[in-house]
Design an enzyme around this catalytic site. Structure first.
Site, PDB file in Angstrom:
ATOM      1  N   SER A 109      69.720 -11.251  60.627  1.00  0.00           N
ATOM      2  CA  SER A 109      69.784 -11.665  62.034  1.00  0.00           C
ATOM      3  C   SER A 109      69.100 -10.660  62.961  1.00  0.00           C
ATOM      4  O   SER A 109      68.502 -11.065  63.960  1.00  0.00           O
ATOM      5  CB  SER A 109      71.225 -11.914  62.477  1.00  0.00           C
ATOM      6  N   SER A 110      69.124  -9.358  62.622  1.00  0.00           N
ATOM      7  CA  SER A 110      68.472  -8.422  63.550  1.00  0.00           C
ATOM      8  C   SER A 110      66.954  -8.540  63.455  1.00  0.00           C
ATOM      9  O   SER A 110      66.255  -8.434  64.470  1.00  0.00           O
ATOM     10  CB  SER A 110      68.931  -6.979  63.327  1.00  0.00           C
ATOM     11  N   ALA A 112      65.423 -11.384  62.655  1.00  0.00           N
ATOM     12  CA  ALA A 112      65.126 -12.672  63.312  1.00  0.00           C
ATOM     13  C   ALA A 112      65.215 -12.515  64.827  1.00  0.00           C
ATOM     14  O   ALA A 112      64.437 -13.117  65.576  1.00  0.00           O
ATOM     15  CB  ALA A 112      66.085 -13.748  62.813  1.00  0.00           C
ATOM     16  N   ASP A 153      63.491  -6.958  55.456  1.00  0.00           N
ATOM     17  CA  ASP A 153      63.942  -8.031  56.345  1.00  0.00           C
ATOM     18  C   ASP A 153      62.830  -8.522  57.258  1.00  0.00           C
ATOM     19  O   ASP A 153      62.541  -9.714  57.303  1.00  0.00           O
ATOM     20  CB  ASP A 153      65.117  -7.541  57.213  1.00  0.00           C
TER      21      ASP A 153
HETATM   22  O1  PMV Z   1      71.612  -5.210  54.965  1.00  0.00           O
HETATM   23  P1  PMV Z   1      71.579  -6.371  54.034  1.00  0.00           P
HETATM   24  O2  PMV Z   1      72.915  -6.935  53.793  1.00  0.00           O
HETATM   25  O3  PMV Z   1      70.586  -7.395  54.412  1.00  0.00           O
HETATM   26  O4  PMV Z   1      71.103  -5.913  52.574  1.00  0.00           O
HETATM   27  C1  PMV Z   1      70.704  -4.654  52.235  1.00  0.00           C
HETATM   28  C2  PMV Z   1      70.141  -4.642  50.839  1.00  0.00           C
HETATM   29  C3  PMV Z   1      70.499  -3.367  50.090  1.00  0.00           C
HETATM   30  O5  PMV Z   1      69.815  -3.417  48.860  1.00  0.00           O
HETATM   31  C4  PMV Z   1      72.002  -3.292  49.826  1.00  0.00           C
HETATM   32  C5  PMV Z   1      70.094  -2.116  50.858  1.00  0.00           C
HETATM   33  C6  PMV Z   1      68.600  -1.857  50.970  1.00  0.00           C
HETATM   34  O6  PMV Z   1      68.219  -0.988  51.776  1.00  0.00           O
HETATM   35  O7  PMV Z   1      67.799  -2.476  50.240  1.00  0.00           O
END
Ligand code: PMV
Length: 315
Positions: A109-110, A112, A153
């Site tokens: 969400s952050s 996006a 992300d």
């Molecule tokens: O922050 P999230 O829930 O989207 O997922 C992080 C993914 C991890 O592998 C746990 C941490 C990372 O930095 O890759």
């Protein structure tokens, strides 16, 4: 006659399909764009830049930069997004952020937020942002929320589709072929702690037992590579079995909670082909493979009091 000036921007959420946590130890992960996300609408506003997120918490969030009002991190992130398109706290714009992506449960969400607000502001200003500028801007906005994010992300959220990510390889991101979008049900519950805390917890357990954890991470890497093959041929049965295996490994890493287990079991009992937690865990979201529509799975989770919705990944 033209109506009032308006800018719009949208971005999908993201989901880690395979490899979370093991990715911190150099193994591959796969993340995919979601079929739902956030949308920003930008319009003229007297008296300084404002941002409203009506779905935030119980009564919505309003950030008024000129009055220094609003949650501090969101206000800082909004300021950075304004700067990227040449605006500031005094600029007469109002941004409304909407969409059905759950906030703060590991569904991107952050990222996006960053990408949809940047796209909306750029559209409003008539500014063309290149992919590179959008990615850099999103990275800067995301840093406010996550300190030093891996980039997974905002890369997935900007590009959509499905990507393989491995830290020490070049290129770090590679597209993953998806024969068809994967129908899923996503359920969520509030998280106990942050991603950082979940990662630190795994680190402490790893340091106490490095040998077994190395083998666990190798197993997750093998599951991830098999998942990439299953995605390429659209084998939802194999994907489901691999989800179950990956979830078992994440439980062994200590990042599943009673509520994660309950969501995963409810989904499996209601007919999902497989289910796993996604992202950092310790609460947060789970994802279930539901090629038969997913209504029964969604209903079982909603009736048990969890947030749940049907969508697709990797489109
Ligand atoms: O922050 P999230 O829930 O989207 O997922 C992080 C993914 C991890 O592998 C746990 C941490 C990372 O930095 O890759």
């Amino acid at each position: 006659m033209s109506g009032p000036r308006l800018g719009t921007g949208a971005a999908p959420g993201k989901l880690v399909l395979f490899g979370e946590h093991a990715v911190v130890y150099g193994r591959p992960a796969v993340a995919a764009g979601l079929g739902c996300g956030l949308g920003a609408t930008v319009e003229a506003n007297q008296g300084g830049a404002t941002l409203s997120i009506p779905r935030w918490g119980k009564s919505g969030l309003v950030v008024r930069l000129a009055e220094d009002r609003g949650i501090e991190a969101v206000a800082r992130a909004f300021r950075i997004a304004l700067q990227v398109v040449g605006l500031d706290a005094e600029s007469p714009v109002h941004v409304t952020l909407a969409g059905r992506l759950p906030l703060g449960v590991g569904l991107g969400s952050s990222a996006a937020f960053a990408v949809s607000v940047l796209r909306g502001l750029a559209d409003y200003q008539g500014v063309e942002l290149s992919i590179g500028e959008l990615m850099d801007g999103a990275q800067a906005v995301e840093q406010v929320f996550h300190g030093n994010p891996s980039g997974m992300d905002h890369t997935v959220v900007t590009h959509g589709g499905c990507l393989r990510f491995q830290r020490d390889q070049s290129p770090i991101f590679r597209p993953v072929e998806c024969a068809e979008p994967v129908p899923v049900v996503i359920a969520s519950t509030p998280r106990q702690g942050t991603t950082r805390e979940a990662v630190d917890g795994v680190r402490a357990r790893y340091e106490a037992q490095p040998g077994p954890f190395e083998r666990l991470f190798d197993t997750i890497a093998e599951i991830t590579e098999a998942g990439i093959e299953a995605l390429a041929v659209g084998d939802f049965g194999a994907l489901g079995r691999l989800f179950d295996l990956n979830h078992g490994c994440l439980n062994a890493c200590g990042v599943s909670s009673v509520k994660n287990e309950r969501m995963v079991n409810l989904a499996r009992d209601a007919g999902a082909l497989g289910a796993k937690l996604t992202g950092a865990g310790c609460g947060g979201a789970v994802v279930a493979i539901t090629p038969d529509g997913g209504q029964a799975v969604e209903r079982a989770l909603l009736e048990a009091g969890f947030a749940a919705f049907q969508t697709v990944v990797g489109a």
